[in-house]
Design a protein around this motif. Structure first.
Motif, PDB file in Angstrom:
ATOM      1  N   SER A  67      -5.607  -2.913   5.048  1.00  0.00           N
ATOM      2  CA  SER A  67      -4.541  -3.847   5.419  1.00  0.00           C
ATOM      3  C   SER A  67      -3.305  -3.632   4.544  1.00  0.00           C
ATOM      4  O   SER A  67      -3.386  -3.085   3.443  1.00  0.00           O
ATOM      5  CB  SER A  67      -5.028  -5.293   5.287  1.00  0.00           C
ATOM      6  N   PHE A  68      -2.179  -4.072   5.039  1.00  0.00           N
ATOM      7  CA  PHE A  68      -0.897  -3.921   4.356  1.00  0.00           C
ATOM      8  C   PHE A  68      -0.910  -4.700   3.042  1.00  0.00           C
ATOM      9  O   PHE A  68      -1.210  -5.895   3.011  1.00  0.00           O
ATOM     10  CB  PHE A  68       0.215  -4.426   5.280  1.00  0.00           C
ATOM     11  N   ASP A  69      -0.557  -4.017   1.956  1.00  0.00           N
ATOM     12  CA  ASP A  69      -0.546  -4.617   0.621  1.00  0.00           C
ATOM     13  C   ASP A  69       0.878  -5.075   0.300  1.00  0.00           C
ATOM     14  O   ASP A  69       1.671  -4.336  -0.279  1.00  0.00           O
ATOM     15  CB  ASP A  69      -1.044  -3.600  -0.409  1.00  0.00           C
ATOM     16  N   GLU A  70       1.187  -6.310   0.679  1.00  0.00           N
ATOM     17  CA  GLU A  70       2.547  -6.817   0.542  1.00  0.00           C
ATOM     18  C   GLU A  70       2.981  -6.925  -0.917  1.00  0.00           C
ATOM     19  O   GLU A  70       4.128  -6.611  -1.257  1.00  0.00           O
ATOM     20  CB  GLU A  70       2.679  -8.184   1.223  1.00  0.00           C
ATOM     21  N   GLU A  71       2.099  -7.379  -1.777  1.00  0.00           N
ATOM     22  CA  GLU A  71       2.462  -7.564  -3.180  1.00  0.00           C
ATOM     23  C   GLU A  71       2.857  -6.237  -3.826  1.00  0.00           C
ATOM     24  O   GLU A  71       3.883  -6.146  -4.524  1.00  0.00           O
ATOM     25  CB  GLU A  71       1.299  -8.201  -3.946  1.00  0.00           C
ATOM     26  N   THR A  72       2.058  -5.212  -3.593  1.00  0.00           N
ATOM     27  CA  THR A  72       2.380  -3.896  -4.151  1.00  0.00           C
ATOM     28  C   THR A  72       3.666  -3.351  -3.547  1.00  0.00           C
ATOM     29  O   THR A  72       4.488  -2.748  -4.246  1.00  0.00           O
ATOM     30  CB  THR A  72       1.222  -2.917  -3.906  1.00  0.00           C
ATOM     31  N   TYR A  73       3.851  -3.567  -2.258  1.00  0.00           N
ATOM     32  CA  TYR A  73       5.068  -3.099  -1.586  1.00  0.00           C
ATOM     33  C   TYR A  73       6.315  -3.692  -2.238  1.00  0.00           C
ATOM     34  O   TYR A  73       7.292  -2.986  -2.503  1.00  0.00           O
ATOM     35  CB  TYR A  73       4.996  -3.501  -0.119  1.00  0.00           C
TER      36      TYR A  73
END
Length: 291
Positions: free
Chosen positions: A18-24
């Motif tokens: 799944s998309f890792d928003e925090e790292t992004y």
């Protein structure tokens, strides 16, 4: 707006895919803190081919939110279906993107007239500044110089990311339409020679891991410090090449993982690099003091 050192930013995924928003968000801040001039989400390096429409919109939305108008966001919204490219582009426009990066329609191998009509249609229905993206090694078709020159007459087609590797073609575009369309490097290892011909910058893969070094080289050209720029170009050449020892973005994502900045998770059919390539990558990264 669309010039300088721009990053084709990776899309980080968690271990479950799944998309890792925090790292992004942290990767975006890392770019801006190191002088990157624009963020380009959902390009090839952002694994646009394996993110669905809902995820695509969310990645762009998070990017725009985190950038918070500090630099332009040029959203990748190309597709091999004109109707799908329109849907993605309208979505990015509503979300607040500053411009669009539109890959040449891939796989179906349209004629040059078909390519022209594809981009003309997009320009007519979406008002944002648009950047053509020519990467025949990925798409199976080259946007010919004649076609780019024709498209340069359309007011909101403002630039082309040229990743054909053909300096003659780049030079022809600049000679015939350099006053109407900006040319950007799509190959890190050709940024210096392309800028020497008149290109205005790069949409970079290497900037994901070495944003300051890429920016410094671009600025040296902009300031006409040619000897400095030449040295920086040659110094970076091995790093640029190593970012492509496997299919992009496998090496750059692996590098970010080794640097402790992101996970290395990829979506199939992309997978981790072989052990021998990994050792080669590690050796180069140590040389550049990235790990």
């Amino acid at each position: 707006m669309i010039k300088g050192s721009m990053v084709a930013i990776v899309t980080p995924f968690k271990d479950d895919g799944s998309f890792d928003e925090e790292t992004y968000r942290s990767l975006i801040d890392f770019q801006i803190e190191n002088g990157t001039d624009a963020i380009v989400p959902c390009g090839t390096t952002g694994e646009s081919a394996t993110i669905d429409f809902q995820e695509h919109a969310r990645v762009i939305e998070v990017c725009i939110d985190q950038v918070a108008k500090r630099v332009p966001v040029i959203a990748g919204t190309g597709a091999n279906s004109t109707s799908e490219a329109i849907e993605l582009s309208r979505s990015a426009e509503k979300l607040g993107a500053d411009g669009l990066l539109l890959v040449c329609p891939y796989y179906n191998k349209p004629s040059q007239e078909g390519i022209y009509r594809h981009y003309k249609t997009l320009a007519e229905v979406v008002s944002l500044p648009q950047v053509l993206y020519n990467v025949p090694g990925r798409t199976g078709i080259n946007i010919a110089a004649d076609t780019t020159v024709r498209l340069a007459e359309i007011s909101n087609i403002v630039a082309i990311k040229e990743a054909s590797g053909n300096l003659t073609q780049v030079s022809e575009i600049l000679a015939r339409a350099g006053d109407k369309i900006e040319v950007l490097s799509g190959d890190d290892f050709l940024t210096f020679p392309m800028m020497a011909c008149g290109a205005k910058g790069v949409i970079s893969v290497t900037a994901n891991v070495a944003p300051k070094a890429v920016k410094d080289m671009v600025v040296a050209v902009q300031e006409n410090r040619w000897e400095d720029a030449r040295k920086m170009h040659l110094d970076l050449l091995e790093l640029h090449s190593t970012m492509f020892i496997d299919a992009n973005p496998v090496p750059v994502k692996t590098t970010l993982s080794l640097m402790g900045k992101s996970g290395a998770t990829l979506r199939l059919p992309l997978c981790e690099m072989s052990a021998d390539k990994l050792e080669t990558l590690k050796g180069v990264l140590k040389k550049y003091k990235l790990i």
